[in-house]
Design a protein around this motif. Sequence first.
Motif, PDB file in Angstrom:
ATOM      1  N   LEU A 237      28.409  42.321  30.172  1.00  0.00           N
ATOM      2  CA  LEU A 237      28.425  43.584  31.062  1.00  0.00           C
ATOM      3  C   LEU A 237      28.757  43.003  32.481  1.00  0.00           C
ATOM      4  CD1 LEU A 237      25.528  45.663  29.617  1.00  0.00           C
ATOM      5  CD2 LEU A 237      27.878  46.180  29.914  1.00  0.00           C
ATOM      6  N   MET A 238      28.572  41.627  32.693  1.00  0.00           N
ATOM      7  CA  MET A 238      28.800  41.090  34.273  1.00  0.00           C
ATOM      8  C   MET A 238      30.015  41.325  34.540  1.00  0.00           C
ATOM      9  SD  MET A 238      25.854  40.302  35.889  1.00  0.00           S
ATOM     10  CE  MET A 238      26.607  39.256  37.148  1.00  0.00           C
ATOM     11  N   ALA A 239      31.065  41.264  33.602  1.00  0.00           N
ATOM     12  CA  ALA A 239      32.687  41.549  33.959  1.00  0.00           C
ATOM     13  C   ALA A 239      32.675  42.892  34.500  1.00  0.00           C
ATOM     14  CB  ALA A 239      33.349  41.317  32.687  1.00  0.00           C
ATOM     15  N   ALA A 240      32.124  43.848  34.337  1.00  0.00           N
ATOM     16  CA  ALA A 240      32.085  45.049  34.856  1.00  0.00           C
ATOM     17  C   ALA A 240      32.160  45.104  36.610  1.00  0.00           C
ATOM     18  CB  ALA A 240      30.957  46.154  34.460  1.00  0.00           C
ATOM     19  N   GLY A 241      31.322  43.910  37.117  1.00  0.00           N
ATOM     20  CA  GLY A 241      31.278  43.773  38.401  1.00  0.00           C
ATOM     21  C   GLY A 241      32.836  43.764  39.010  1.00  0.00           C
ATOM     22  N   ASP A 242      33.811  43.182  38.555  1.00  0.00           N
ATOM     23  CA  ASP A 242      35.166  43.329  38.867  1.00  0.00           C
ATOM     24  C   ASP A 242      36.213  44.228  38.436  1.00  0.00           C
ATOM     25  OD1 ASP A 242      34.503  40.798  40.162  1.00  0.00           O
ATOM     26  OD2 ASP A 242      34.709  39.664  38.453  1.00  0.00           O
ATOM     27  N   ASP A 243      35.688  45.377  37.836  1.00  0.00           N
ATOM     28  CA  ASP A 243      36.342  46.315  37.008  1.00  0.00           C
ATOM     29  C   ASP A 243      36.291  47.539  38.086  1.00  0.00           C
ATOM     30  OD1 ASP A 243      37.554  48.264  35.864  1.00  0.00           O
ATOM     31  OD2 ASP A 243      36.276  48.274  33.833  1.00  0.00           O
ATOM     32  N   ALA A 244      37.553  47.574  38.989  1.00  0.00           N
ATOM     33  CA  ALA A 244      37.776  48.591  39.806  1.00  0.00           C
ATOM     34  C   ALA A 244      37.807  49.945  39.289  1.00  0.00           C
ATOM     35  CB  ALA A 244      38.924  48.412  40.696  1.00  0.00           C
ATOM     36  N   SER A 245      38.160  50.159  37.941  1.00  0.00           N
ATOM     37  CA  SER A 245      38.249  51.469  37.187  1.00  0.00           C
ATOM     38  C   SER A 245      36.929  52.271  37.420  1.00  0.00           C
ATOM     39  CB  SER A 245      38.760  51.338  35.865  1.00  0.00           C
ATOM     40  OG  SER A 245      37.730  50.773  35.217  1.00  0.00           O
TER      41      SER A 245
END
Length: 202
Positions: free
Chosen positions: A117-125
């Motif tokens: 879920l940490m990858a969501a920190g870079d998800d501009a969507s």
Amino acid sequence: MTAEPVHFYFDPACPWAWMASRWIMEVEQVRDIDVTWRQMSLWALNEDKDIPEEYREFQERIHPMSRVLARAIAEHGDDVAKPLYDALGERIHHQERKDLDAVTAEALAEVGLPAELMAAGDDASLDEVLREKKQRVTELVGDEVGTPTITVAGSSFFGPVVSPAPQGEAAGRLWDGCVLVAGTDGFFELKRTRDRDPIFHV
């Protein structure tokens, strides 16, 4: 008798929302309420506002954490909002941790959510999701406020801004007062200048 449903809107980085959240947990012990915990985004609230540069930097720091929280709730349900909020808040407000990436990763692990879920920190969507969460709150109380925001018995209000968090029956009495004034037609504001910072440890 059915418990009174309450919605509590929080941003995990807001110290005043944290104080109010500890208060409403006390209220749960002395009044018949059922709290649902909802994310609100201070980043989204302030993205188009003219705010001091220092506060703008703070908003950008909390932005990735807000995205992760939004993704966690979307993928794992509303029930993860409160335990994840607690895990984040303990580190941010009580431990005064500044590395929010580490704080977020540790909080996910504490509540048993996947590290991916940490990858969501870079998800501009996810920014649109944060804007939608913000919009729900501004539709309730306007855009001149923020967190905490509470909805109960068909009324919504910003606050209370209180420090330290009342405990026991004192928490219940404050709740009774908040519900009373919030339910009064045409009531908008009670306010006085704050003379103390959030007191996290009593």
